[in-house]
Design an enzyme around this catalytic site. Structure first.
Site, PDB file in Angstrom:
ATOM      1  N   TYR A   1      81.403  31.711 -11.749  1.00 14.22           N
ATOM      2  CA  TYR A   1      82.843  31.594 -11.481  1.00 14.22           C
ATOM      3  C   TYR A   1      83.551  31.001 -12.683  1.00 14.22           C
ATOM      4  CZ  TYR A   1      87.014  30.349  -8.721  1.00 14.22           C
ATOM      5  OH  TYR A   1      88.287  30.229  -8.247  1.00 14.22           O
TER       6      TYR A   1
ATOM      7  N   ARG B   1      92.696  24.916  33.939  1.00 18.83           N
ATOM      8  CA  ARG B   1      91.839  23.714  33.969  1.00 18.83           C
ATOM      9  C   ARG B   1      90.921  23.599  32.762  1.00 18.83           C
ATOM     10  NH1 ARG B   1      90.074  25.098  40.061  1.00 18.83           N
ATOM     11  NH2 ARG B   1      90.873  27.113  39.366  1.00 18.83           N
TER      12      ARG B   1
ATOM     13  N   ARG C   1      69.606  25.715 -27.568  1.00 15.84           N
ATOM     14  CA  ARG C   1      69.690  24.279 -27.344  1.00 15.84           C
ATOM     15  C   ARG C   1      69.606  23.622 -28.701  1.00 15.84           C
ATOM     16  NH1 ARG C   1      63.996  24.670 -24.529  1.00 15.84           N
ATOM     17  NH2 ARG C   1      62.668  24.327 -26.329  1.00 15.84           N
TER      18      ARG C   1
ATOM     19  N   GLN D   1      97.722  43.193  34.501  1.00 17.80           N
ATOM     20  CA  GLN D   1      98.475  42.440  35.506  1.00 17.80           C
ATOM     21  C   GLN D   1      99.618  41.734  34.770  1.00 17.80           C
ATOM     22  OE1 GLN D   1      96.559  39.005  37.226  1.00 17.80           O
ATOM     23  NE2 GLN D   1      97.818  39.070  39.075  1.00 17.80           N
TER      24      GLN D   1
ATOM     25  N   SER E   1      63.178  25.743 -17.002  1.00 16.62           N
ATOM     26  CA  SER E   1      63.947  24.811 -16.171  1.00 16.62           C
ATOM     27  C   SER E   1      65.271  24.418 -16.824  1.00 16.62           C
ATOM     28  CB  SER E   1      63.123  23.548 -15.926  1.00 16.62           C
ATOM     29  OG  SER E   1      61.983  23.897 -15.180  1.00 16.62           O
TER      30      SER E   1
ATOM     31  N   ALA F   1      90.028  39.241  35.231  1.00 19.51           N
ATOM     32  CA  ALA F   1      89.987  38.451  33.995  1.00 19.51           C
ATOM     33  C   ALA F   1      91.395  38.144  33.490  1.00 19.51           C
ATOM     34  CB  ALA F   1      89.207  39.215  32.926  1.00 19.51           C
ATOM     35  N   ALA F   2      92.346  38.087  34.433  1.00 20.68           N
ATOM     36  CA  ALA F   2      93.738  37.907  34.000  1.00 20.68           C
ATOM     37  C   ALA F   2      94.206  36.467  34.114  1.00 20.68           C
ATOM     38  CB  ALA F   2      94.646  38.811  34.822  1.00 20.68           C
TER      39      ALA F   2
HETATM   40  C1  UD1 Z   1      88.885  31.938  44.060  1.00 21.64           C
HETATM   41  C2  UD1 Z   1      89.031  32.293  45.533  1.00 21.64           C
HETATM   42  C3  UD1 Z   1      88.205  31.317  46.375  1.00 21.64           C
HETATM   43  C4  UD1 Z   1      86.771  31.317  45.919  1.00 21.64           C
HETATM   44  C5  UD1 Z   1      86.659  31.045  44.409  1.00 21.64           C
HETATM   45  C6  UD1 Z   1      85.246  31.258  43.930  1.00 21.64           C
HETATM   46  C7  UD1 Z   1      91.291  33.176  45.686  1.00 21.64           C
HETATM   47  C8  UD1 Z   1      92.683  32.954  46.192  1.00 21.64           C
HETATM   48  N1  UD1 Z   1      90.422  32.194  45.937  1.00 21.64           N
HETATM   49  O1  UD1 Z   1      89.461  30.652  43.835  1.00 21.64           O
HETATM   50  O2  UD1 Z   1      88.260  31.700  47.750  1.00 21.64           O
HETATM   51  O3  UD1 Z   1      86.021  30.334  46.623  1.00 21.64           O
HETATM   52  O4  UD1 Z   1      87.505  31.966  43.673  1.00 21.64           O
HETATM   53  O5  UD1 Z   1      85.100  30.937  42.573  1.00 21.64           O
HETATM   54  O6  UD1 Z   1      91.005  34.219  45.145  1.00 21.64           O
HETATM   55  N2  UD1 Z   1      92.842  36.012  38.625  1.00 21.64           N
HETATM   56  C9  UD1 Z   1      93.571  37.017  38.056  1.00 21.64           C
HETATM   57  N3  UD1 Z   1      94.918  37.019  38.265  1.00 21.64           N
HETATM   58  C10 UD1 Z   1      95.556  36.072  38.988  1.00 21.64           C
HETATM   59  C11 UD1 Z   1      94.790  35.020  39.535  1.00 21.64           C
HETATM   60  C12 UD1 Z   1      93.420  35.014  39.338  1.00 21.64           C
HETATM   61  O7  UD1 Z   1      93.038  37.905  37.399  1.00 21.64           O
HETATM   62  O8  UD1 Z   1      96.788  36.165  39.132  1.00 21.64           O
HETATM   63  C13 UD1 Z   1      91.378  36.016  38.409  1.00 21.64           C
HETATM   64  C14 UD1 Z   1      90.859  34.868  37.572  1.00 21.64           C
HETATM   65  O9  UD1 Z   1      90.829  35.223  36.193  1.00 21.64           O
HETATM   66  C15 UD1 Z   1      89.466  34.665  38.135  1.00 21.64           C
HETATM   67  C16 UD1 Z   1      89.607  35.098  39.603  1.00 21.64           C
HETATM   68  O10 UD1 Z   1      90.777  35.887  39.677  1.00 21.64           O
HETATM   69  O11 UD1 Z   1      88.526  35.496  37.495  1.00 21.64           O
HETATM   70  C17 UD1 Z   1      89.697  33.924  40.574  1.00 21.64           C
HETATM   71  O12 UD1 Z   1      90.809  33.142  40.213  1.00 21.64           O
HETATM   72  P1  UD1 Z   1      90.729  31.551  40.141  1.00 21.64           P
HETATM   73  O13 UD1 Z   1      92.064  31.040  39.759  1.00 21.64           O
HETATM   74  O14 UD1 Z   1      89.543  31.139  39.360  1.00 21.64           O
HETATM   75  O15 UD1 Z   1      90.534  31.241  41.691  1.00 21.64           O
HETATM   76  P2  UD1 Z   1      89.755  30.032  42.340  1.00 21.64           P
HETATM   77  O16 UD1 Z   1      90.703  28.911  42.556  1.00 21.64           O
HETATM   78  O17 UD1 Z   1      88.506  29.783  41.619  1.00 21.64           O
HETATM   79 MG    MG Z   2      87.627  30.361  39.711  1.00 21.70          MG
END
Ligand code: UD1
Ligand code: MG
Length: 462
Positions: A389, A16, A442, A74, A407, A10-11
């Site tokens: 108020y 996008r 009144r 991270q 009323s 979740a980092a």
């Molecule tokens: C990733 C996979 C891809 C897969 C797709 C499915 C990689 C390189 N590719 O691509 O093969 O088909 O998911 O949805 O993993 N994250 C971190 N730290 C980072 C980068 C990412 O915690 O430095 C987490 C993101 O929050 C996310 C997950 O890793 O939950 C995947 O990252 P995201 O950037 O969404 O990768 P995709 O391009 O979707």
């Molecule tokens: Mg993704």
């Protein structure tokens, strides 16, 4: 199923999404999307769940502060492999399997995960990847197999050849790995790819290179593994989640007349035999008892509605409560801390804020009640206003049991109307009225007799 733990990634920034808010905290059916994969991990009985946070880490930590999870940080977002590495210290004493989930895949089901983990453990693999065949694989990592059909690695869209891009089996981003293998393999992941990132999927080719068992396990429901990368994905996931929520309530005995136009958040509770008419939005931690009727077009947020309550059309109810057998609306506005008692009636164009309306009392038309305590069996006439108020401070109005307010009355707070008192219509009450008294303020009515005759005589003399 043997011992299992989980890492939830979740980092990531979620670039996008084009948002000020980190992606995993965008709500789906009213709660942050991260909470869904977390719930799935809890349901399968993970003994340890580590959430990897980075971007807006304080906010993400806050969102999971009541959950039994460990947090790994991270420092820089250098890729999914780097993110998993950040969780290593949480597994130093652990031997067993680690399930890796993404915080941006909220529709994943615990049953699917269970089947996946079982297949992983039965075959005793170093790493298993959940894969799926989809019509439009654009953007995903592709599952690469050799001529014999054996899984050999994952290639990302940006690094793939034209031939590889034609592969329609993709990596869902869900993995199950032996902990001992995972953290050793990650040491060998490099950044020699188009994005210059540490790719988690590279652990597959590393395992194959050292002759360890790997497998891609195919699943079928593409929605379940849908990752949210932009707002279009978010709306698709939202739609599916709402459908599931409505289905759940209907199976539990709630009548939803038109599920397509009924929006119910994930944490809402509804009792049996309650009927929800079209165009209602029920949000937050609202609960509705059984046998209640919610007519069309209301927005109910964080509120408690009792049993056999009738919410008539077009009400706004926010952080308020309505007790059993009460009726509210149409067009009523219950603001925070409005508590409507049992059998009470709140009618059209009535606004209530931070006030209690006692059992069986009626506030039926065109009224504002603020900062008040209204007793039982009270009748508040049309157009009554509690003037709470003074421009600086709020003051309280107390209306005791059995009072009748005529009323068009203004009750200038602080003021108290004693038990069974009567207020004459059109009064502006600035002083307390004792119990059983008639309070009236009144101007006395004056009638000028023969007024029109006198006036026409004057006209003819002109
Ligand atoms: C990733 C996979 C891809 C897969 C797709 C499915 C990689 C390189 N590719 O691509 O093969 O088909 O998911 O949805 O993993 N994250 C971190 N730290 C980072 C980068 C990412 O915690 O430095 C987490 C993101 O929050 C996310 C997950 O890793 O939950 C995947 O990252 P995201 O950037 O969404 O990768 P995709 O391009 O979707
Ligand atoms: Mg993704």
């Amino acid at each position: 199923m043997n011992k299992i733990t989980a890492i939830i990634l979740a980092a990531g920034m979620g670039t996008r999404m084009k948002s000020e808010l980190v992606k995993v905290l965008h709500p789906v059916a009213g709660i942050p999307m991260l909470l869904y994969p977390l719930k799935a991990a809890q349901e399968i009985g993970c003994s340890r769940i580590v959430i990897v946070v980075g971007h807006q880490k304080d906010k993400v930590e806050e969102a999971v502060k009541n959950e039994n999870v460990l947090i790994a940080y991270q420092e820089e977002t250098l890729g999914s492999g780097h993110a998993v590495m950040a969780a290593k210290k949480c597994f130093e004493d652990f031997e067993g399997d680690v399930l890796i989930l993404c915080g941006d895949v909220p529709l994943i089901n615990s049953r699917t995960l269970e089947t996946f983990i079982n297949k992983h453990q039965i075959r005793d693999c170093a790493v298993s990847v959940l894969s799926i065949v989809i019509d439009n694989p654009f953007g995903y990592g592709r599952i690469v197999r050799d001529v014999k059909g054996c899984f050999t690695g994952i290639i990302e869209e940006k690094d793939a050849t034209d031939e590889q891009r034609k592969i329609s089996e993709i990596n869902t981003g869900i993995y199950c790995c032996k902990a001992s293998f995972l953290f050793e393999a990650l040491k060998n992941v490099k950044t020699d790819n188009k994005q210059g990132e540490y790719y988690l999927p590279d652990i597959v080719s590393i395992a194959v290179g050292s002759e360890q068992k790997v497998q891609a396990i195919e699943t079928e429901d593409s929605l379940e593994v849908k990752g949210v990368n932009d707002r279009v994905d978010l709306s698709e996931v939202e739609k599916e989640m709402r459908k599931r929520i409505n289905l759940f309530h209907m199976k539990e005995g709630v009548t939803i007349i038109d599920p397509l136009s009924t929006i119910i958040d994930a944490e809402v509770k509804i009792g049996r035999d309650t009927v929800v008419y079209p165009n209602n939005t029920i949000k937050g931690k609202s609960s509705i008892g059984s046998g209640s009727i919610i007519e069309p077009n209301s927005v109910i947020t964080g509120s408690v509605i009792g049993n056999h309550v009738h919410i008539k059309p077009s009400c706004v109810i926010q952080e308020a409560s309505v007790s059993d057998h009460a009726a509210v609306g149409p067009f009523a506005h219950l603001r925070p801390q409005a508590n409507v008692g049992e059998d009470a009636r709140v009618g059209n164009y009535v606004e209530i804020k931070k006030s209690t309306i006692g059992k069986g009392s009626k506030v039926s038309h065109l009224t504002y009640i603020g900062d008040s305590i209204v007793g039982e069996g009270v009748n508040v006439g049309a157009g009554t206003i509690t003037c709470n108020y003074d421009g600086k401070n709020k003051h309280q109005t107390i209306i005791e049991d059995g009072v009748f307010i005529g009323s068009n009355t203004a009750l200038v707070a602080p003021v108290k109307i004693g038990k069974n008192a009567l207020i004459g219509a059109g009064s502006t009450i600035t002083k307390d009225v004792p119990g059983k008294a008639l309070g009236v303020s009144r101007v006395r009515q004056v009638n000028y007799n023969n007024y029109f005759k006198a006036a026409s005589k004057k006209d003819s003399e002109k």
